[in-house]
Each structure stands twice: as C-alpha cells, then as structure tokens.
Motif scaffolding. Structure first.
Motif, PDB file in Angstrom:
ATOM      1  N   CYS A 124       0.818  -1.218   0.000  1.00  0.00           N
ATOM      2  CA  CYS A 124       0.000   0.000   0.000  1.00  0.00           C
ATOM      3  C   CYS A 124       0.849   1.265   0.000  1.00  0.00           C
ATOM      4  O   CYS A 124       0.368   2.333  -0.395  1.00  0.00           O
ATOM      5  CB  CYS A 124      -0.916   0.014   1.224  1.00  0.00           C
ATOM      6  SG  CYS A 124      -2.280  -1.157   1.144  1.00  0.00           S
ATOM      7  N   LYS A 125       2.088   1.161   0.465  1.00  0.00           N
ATOM      8  CA  LYS A 125       2.901   2.357   0.663  1.00  0.00           C
ATOM      9  C   LYS A 125       3.965   2.551  -0.407  1.00  0.00           C
ATOM     10  O   LYS A 125       4.728   3.511  -0.343  1.00  0.00           O
ATOM     11  CB  LYS A 125       3.570   2.299   2.040  1.00  0.00           C
ATOM     12  CG  LYS A 125       2.574   2.314   3.191  1.00  0.00           C
ATOM     13  CD  LYS A 125       3.226   1.965   4.505  1.00  0.00           C
ATOM     14  CE  LYS A 125       2.191   1.868   5.618  1.00  0.00           C
ATOM     15  NZ  LYS A 125       2.772   1.390   6.885  1.00  0.00           N
ATOM     16  N   ILE A 127       5.122   2.788  -4.545  1.00  0.00           N
ATOM     17  CA  ILE A 127       4.708   3.008  -5.928  1.00  0.00           C
ATOM     18  C   ILE A 127       5.887   2.670  -6.827  1.00  0.00           C
ATOM     19  O   ILE A 127       7.035   2.611  -6.369  1.00  0.00           O
ATOM     20  CB  ILE A 127       4.269   4.470  -6.167  1.00  0.00           C
ATOM     21  CG1 ILE A 127       5.455   5.429  -5.957  1.00  0.00           C
ATOM     22  CG2 ILE A 127       3.097   4.851  -5.292  1.00  0.00           C
ATOM     23  CD1 ILE A 127       5.174   6.846  -6.406  1.00  0.00           C
ATOM     24  N   SER A 141       8.986   6.887  -3.597  1.00  0.00           N
ATOM     25  CA  SER A 141       8.112   7.047  -2.433  1.00  0.00           C
ATOM     26  C   SER A 141       8.793   6.437  -1.225  1.00  0.00           C
ATOM     27  O   SER A 141       9.505   5.430  -1.330  1.00  0.00           O
ATOM     28  CB  SER A 141       6.758   6.373  -2.672  1.00  0.00           C
ATOM     29  OG  SER A 141       6.915   4.975  -2.776  1.00  0.00           O
ATOM     30  N   GLN A 237       3.911   9.806   4.433  1.00  0.00           N
ATOM     31  CA  GLN A 237       4.277   9.286   3.121  1.00  0.00           C
ATOM     32  C   GLN A 237       4.972  10.387   2.340  1.00  0.00           C
ATOM     33  O   GLN A 237       4.406  11.455   2.108  1.00  0.00           O
ATOM     34  CB  GLN A 237       3.036   8.810   2.369  1.00  0.00           C
ATOM     35  CG  GLN A 237       3.325   8.194   1.014  1.00  0.00           C
ATOM     36  CD  GLN A 237       3.775   6.753   1.122  1.00  0.00           C
ATOM     37  OE1 GLN A 237       3.329   6.037   1.996  1.00  0.00           O
ATOM     38  NE2 GLN A 237       4.653   6.328   0.242  1.00  0.00           N
ATOM     39  N   GLN A 376      -3.525   2.096  -6.152  1.00  0.00           N
ATOM     40  CA  GLN A 376      -4.221   3.062  -5.309  1.00  0.00           C
ATOM     41  C   GLN A 376      -3.312   4.236  -4.959  1.00  0.00           C
ATOM     42  O   GLN A 376      -3.762   5.382  -4.889  1.00  0.00           O
ATOM     43  CB  GLN A 376      -4.719   2.367  -4.043  1.00  0.00           C
ATOM     44  CG  GLN A 376      -5.740   1.267  -4.304  1.00  0.00           C
ATOM     45  CD  GLN A 376      -6.114   0.508  -3.046  1.00  0.00           C
ATOM     46  OE1 GLN A 376      -5.638   0.811  -1.954  1.00  0.00           O
ATOM     47  NE2 GLN A 376      -6.972  -0.498  -3.190  1.00  0.00           N
ATOM     48  N   MET A 377      -2.024   3.948  -4.748  1.00  0.00           N
ATOM     49  CA  MET A 377      -1.074   5.027  -4.479  1.00  0.00           C
ATOM     50  C   MET A 377      -0.841   5.882  -5.713  1.00  0.00           C
ATOM     51  O   MET A 377      -0.629   7.095  -5.619  1.00  0.00           O
ATOM     52  CB  MET A 377       0.253   4.434  -3.999  1.00  0.00           C
ATOM     53  CG  MET A 377       0.198   3.805  -2.622  1.00  0.00           C
ATOM     54  SD  MET A 377      -0.072   5.031  -1.330  1.00  0.00           S
ATOM     55  CE  MET A 377       1.423   5.984  -1.472  1.00  0.00           C
ATOM     56  N   ASN A 379      -2.916   6.850  -7.766  1.00  0.00           N
ATOM     57  CA  ASN A 379      -4.032   7.778  -7.952  1.00  0.00           C
ATOM     58  C   ASN A 379      -4.025   8.923  -6.946  1.00  0.00           C
ATOM     59  O   ASN A 379      -4.925   9.766  -6.978  1.00  0.00           O
ATOM     60  CB  ASN A 379      -5.361   7.019  -7.859  1.00  0.00           C
ATOM     61  CG  ASN A 379      -5.553   6.052  -9.011  1.00  0.00           C
ATOM     62  OD1 ASN A 379      -5.100   6.308 -10.124  1.00  0.00           O
ATOM     63  ND2 ASN A 379      -6.215   4.931  -8.750  1.00  0.00           N
ATOM     64  N   ARG A 380      -3.037   8.943  -6.065  1.00  0.00           N
ATOM     65  CA  ARG A 380      -2.964  10.049  -5.115  1.00  0.00           C
ATOM     66  C   ARG A 380      -2.648  11.351  -5.839  1.00  0.00           C
ATOM     67  O   ARG A 380      -1.955  11.377  -6.859  1.00  0.00           O
ATOM     68  CB  ARG A 380      -1.909   9.766  -4.046  1.00  0.00           C
ATOM     69  CG  ARG A 380      -2.337   8.693  -3.063  1.00  0.00           C
ATOM     70  CD  ARG A 380      -1.383   8.553  -1.911  1.00  0.00           C
ATOM     71  NE  ARG A 380      -1.122   9.801  -1.214  1.00  0.00           N
ATOM     72  CZ  ARG A 380      -0.598   9.864   0.008  1.00  0.00           C
ATOM     73  NH1 ARG A 380      -0.316   8.746   0.662  1.00  0.00           N
ATOM     74  NH2 ARG A 380      -0.357  11.017   0.579  1.00  0.00           N
ATOM     75  N   GLU A 381      -3.150  12.438  -5.283  1.00  0.00           N
ATOM     76  CA  GLU A 381      -3.037  13.736  -5.947  1.00  0.00           C
ATOM     77  C   GLU A 381      -1.583  14.135  -6.172  1.00  0.00           C
ATOM     78  O   GLU A 381      -1.227  14.673  -7.227  1.00  0.00           O
ATOM     79  CB  GLU A 381      -3.751  14.795  -5.107  1.00  0.00           C
ATOM     80  CG  GLU A 381      -3.749  16.181  -5.735  1.00  0.00           C
ATOM     81  CD  GLU A 381      -4.474  17.202  -4.880  1.00  0.00           C
ATOM     82  OE1 GLU A 381      -4.529  18.377  -5.292  1.00  0.00           O
ATOM     83  OE2 GLU A 381      -4.985  16.820  -3.799  1.00  0.00           O
ATOM     84  N   GLU A 382      -0.715  13.858  -5.183  1.00  0.00           N
ATOM     85  CA  GLU A 382       0.691  14.252  -5.326  1.00  0.00           C
ATOM     86  C   GLU A 382       1.355  13.544  -6.501  1.00  0.00           C
ATOM     87  O   GLU A 382       2.134  14.151  -7.253  1.00  0.00           O
ATOM     88  CB  GLU A 382       1.458  13.937  -4.038  1.00  0.00           C
ATOM     89  CG  GLU A 382       0.888  14.592  -2.785  1.00  0.00           C
ATOM     90  CD  GLU A 382      -0.023  13.643  -2.026  1.00  0.00           C
ATOM     91  OE1 GLU A 382      -0.862  12.994  -2.684  1.00  0.00           O
ATOM     92  OE2 GLU A 382       0.105  13.559  -0.793  1.00  0.00           O
ATOM     93  N   VAL A 383       1.041  12.252  -6.670  1.00  0.00           N
ATOM     94  CA  VAL A 383       1.654  11.484  -7.753  1.00  0.00           C
ATOM     95  C   VAL A 383       1.106  11.932  -9.103  1.00  0.00           C
ATOM     96  O   VAL A 383       1.858  12.121 -10.069  1.00  0.00           O
ATOM     97  CB  VAL A 383       1.416   9.977  -7.537  1.00  0.00           C
ATOM     98  CG1 VAL A 383       2.039   9.171  -8.673  1.00  0.00           C
ATOM     99  CG2 VAL A 383       1.986   9.529  -6.197  1.00  0.00           C
TER     100      VAL A 383
END
Length: 435
Positions: A124-125, A127, A141, A237, A376-377, A379-383
């Motif tokens: 989960c943590k 990418i 990451s 993160q 899922q990671m 799709n995070r805004e920062e990425v």
C-alpha cells in the motif's frame, strides 16, 4: 523483482566508469554522469514499462508464482494443524495438553497474520519508480515514521524498518520453557493422585517454564506497553523527486557457489540521495542476466531521460511491448485456455491439480500486492500532479558538463572506441574533475 529500501551509511559515491570489488561484489559505476555507453537500448525485463501517464517506470514483478503457491500451501497446512489441535483437544480432554494448542496457535497463527499484514502494508505504501524526462527527475516514495519497530523472533523487514532476530540462546530458552511448562501442566492432570514430591516438581516446572518463556516474550511485552503509552502517530508518506544526474547507477556482479554449482548474479542498482539525510540512501535494485543486459537497460533509461521530453515516441522506449505479467489472474486464465487447446483430454485433471494446489489464489495474491494496492497510491493527488507534462518553457535541460561529455564520447564511439576504452575513461575522469 525490485528492492526499494536501502540504508547505506557513509558509503562513498563512485565516479562514473570506476571499478571496485567489495566483499566479493564487483561494482561498475555507470553514473553520476549518465553518458551514453554505445549499447543497443533494449529491455528484456518486465520490470520496466510505460504507465498510464505515458512515463517510463520501474515496478516490482514476480516471475515465480509457484513460490507463493508453496507459501500458501504451507500456510494452509499450518492452519490445518492449528484446527486439528483444537478439535483433538475438544474431543479428547483438552486441559492436560492446553499449553500446546495455545502456544502453537499464538506462535504460528500470529506469525502468519503478521506476515500477510506486513506484505499488504508494504504494497500500500510503495509506488513504481517513475522517470520524468521533462523534469529530469525520478519519483520515489518513502514512508517516514518515528513509530516503534515491532520485535521479531527471527528478524524481519517491514515498512518501518528492520527488526533484528533474537539470539539462539534466547530462542532456546523459549523452547525449553515451553517444554517445562507443558510437562508441569500435564502433571497436575495426571489420573493418579500426586505425591508431595511430584506436586513440588510440577510447581517448579511451571514456574521455571514460565520464567524461561518470558525471556523471548519480554521484548513483545515492552513493545505493546510502549505502543499503548505513546500517542498515536500517523506515518508520513513522502514523494521525492530526485534529480537524474544525482543518481548513482552501479552494475554489481557476484559469483558464488551454491548447492547446484557456480552461480553468477548481476544487478543494476539505482542509488538515490535522500534530502536532508546524508547517511542514508534509497536503493532500487533490478536483477539482470548479464553485464550486457545491464548496460543495454541503463542505455534505454538514459536515452529516455535525454530525448524523452518531446514524448516517449522519440526514444527507444517506444518499442517496449506491454505483455501480461506472469503473476496476474489474466495470465492464469490464458494458461488455462492454452492447456485446454493443447491437451483437452487431460485438461480436467490438470485444472483440478491447480485448484487443489492453490495456483489461482497465488496469482490473486500477487496481483493484489503488485498491481491493485500500488495502483491506489498512483491515484494520489501528489503522484498525479508530479506526472503531469510541463510547458516547454519549464523543461529542465541537461547540465552543460553532461552535454559536453556526451558529445566527446560519441565522437570517440564514431572513431571505433568502446565505453570500456581508456580514451573514454579519460573523458569521464575529466568530468569528475570539473564537477
């Protein structure tokens, strides 16, 4: 397969072209100074691919679903033993052997739970490592946490750090304590009436066994006590864009003798500096089959970072073919269809064998850890923001030294020299002196 965490303290950075041998490992530095090595830019590994943003990325893959299949079978066997212990105990008077199923359940069941929990947390943590030629950076990451590191009996690596295993003497005391405690417990449930001597012996066994068991369990009690006392902390993160020309790239070669004979292993390693932490590095390690494959793979990435600002179509990476990973459920279904077509007579038996040996669930487990959870990671805004293209006015150019070095070595290649030639090495040495 990619290892994403390394903590190399006070490790000197090698200069481009330098060769050293440390602890039997031959190291060849390809960068900093990512100049062309005049190899054909190709990739035969599925670890490198193009993501949904059109950027090159390095991701974890697993080419051996059979190993996960064996792991799941072992887990199923262990759970069967635990269930059998309790069923046997309930049917045939549980109390005399109660310590056995209790401790076995806690030790084996707890180990299985923590193993799968750590695997899911790590997936989960993390990418994939993403290369952005317009920024001249790669994105990594990292989870930065000041939380407690859970103890371990045999040593374990989690997203929070490395936990050293216990000493052999500590483990031996735990096993001896378990045997003594079980023997003392059983004495009190003997069918005959105990004499005073046997009663005292049983009490000594119980107390001595409990004391010996406490020795390996003490770090766990301390961990849970501190965990309950400290305020709940959220892990931070971090997404770090590392300048491409600051990444040290090394090709490692190790020859070792195993039970099947002499084995030769190569890895292509990307060692990234971490901002504000001079004593730690971030390592991405890719296995390759040979020196030439490692050099060609590096040339593919280097070519992409040099010419990919206009688009991946301008680079050799445009020829990368996206294939179904061997570990996915789609690959499993494809294999089923292929077997049905080739051998329809024995297909039902072969399909039954794969069901019994949990082959499908091995693919499902790997797909979750390597594709679903990392997605899922992604799709995070920062990425997503980091992966966006930049206006041409904001493109980061190569350094003047790197452009000059590339021009000089390309002229030498045109004259018939190779990257390993002394003439090319002198150019690389000139760059080191300038920088």
């Amino acid at each position: 397969m990619m290892s994403e965490l390394a903590q190399s303290e006070n490790t000197p950075m090698m200069s481009c072209g330098q060769k050293v041998k440390i602890n039997g490992i031959e190291k060849l530095a390809l960068s900093p100074l990512p100049v062309t090595n005049n190899r054909q830019p190709i990739a035969v590994t599925k670890s490198i691919s193009v993501n949904q943003h059109g950027l090159l990325e390095l991701r974890s893959v697993n080419a051996a679903p059979g190993l996960i299949q064996m792991l799941l079978l072992i887990v199923l066997l262990a759970l069967g033993f635990i269930t059998g212990f309790w069923i046997f105990g309930l049917m045939y008077f549980l109390l005399p052997i109660l310590p056995v199923p209790v401790l076995f359940t806690l030790f084996v069941g707890g180990g299985i739970y923590l193993q799968f929990k750590d695997s899911a947390d790590s997936a989960c943590k993390n990418i994939p490592v993403i290369f952005h030629p317009q920024k001249r950076e790669l994105l990594i990451s990292r989870v930065k946490s000041a939380g407690l590191i859970r103890p371990s009996f045999f040593g374990n690596i989690t997203s929070k750090g490395y936990s050293e295993g216990m000493s052999d003497l500590t483990l031996l005391s735990g096993f001896a304590g378990f045997a003594l405690f079980s023997a003392g417990w059983g004495l009190f449930f003997a069918e005959r009436e105990l004499s005073t001597a046997w009663l005292i012996t049983g009490i000594i066994f119980l107390l001595g066994g409990a004391l010996l068991i406490y020795i390996p369990l003490k770090p766990w009690f301390t961990y849970f006590r501190q965990l309950r006392a400290q305020p709940r902390q959220t892990e931070q993160q971090q997404f770090i864009g590392v300048p491409w020309e600051q990444v040290a790239v090394e090709l490692h070669h190790l020859s070792a003798v195993s039970y099947i004979g002499l084995r030769t292993m190569y890895t292509l390693n990307f060692i990234c500096p971490l901002p504000g932490e001079t004593d730690k590095k971030y390592l991405i390690s890719l296995p390759v089959y040979s020196k030439e494959e490692g050099l060609s793979l590096f040339e593919l990435i280097r070519d992409y970072m040099e010419h990919g600002a206009q688009g991946i179509e301008q680079t050799a990476a445009a020829k990368l073919q996206t294939e179904t990973a061997d570990y996915t459920r789609a690959a499993y279904r494809q294999k089923m269809q292929e077997m049905r077509r080739k051998n329809p007579l024995f297909y039902p038996l072969w399909r039954l064998w794969n069901i019994v040996t949990l082959r499908y669930w091995a693919h499902r487990y790997l797909e979750r850890d390597l594709d679903v959870l990392p997605a899922q990671m992604m799709n995070r805004e920062e990425v997503v923001n980091w992966c966006q293209p930049l206006p041409e006015s904001e493109w980061q150019p190569m350094s003047a030294e790197l452009q000059e070095a590339n021009q000089r070595v390309r002229a030498l290649y045109a004259a018939g020299y190779q990257w390993e030639s002394e003439e090319v090495r002198s150019v690389l040495q000139d760059y080191v002196q300038v920088s």
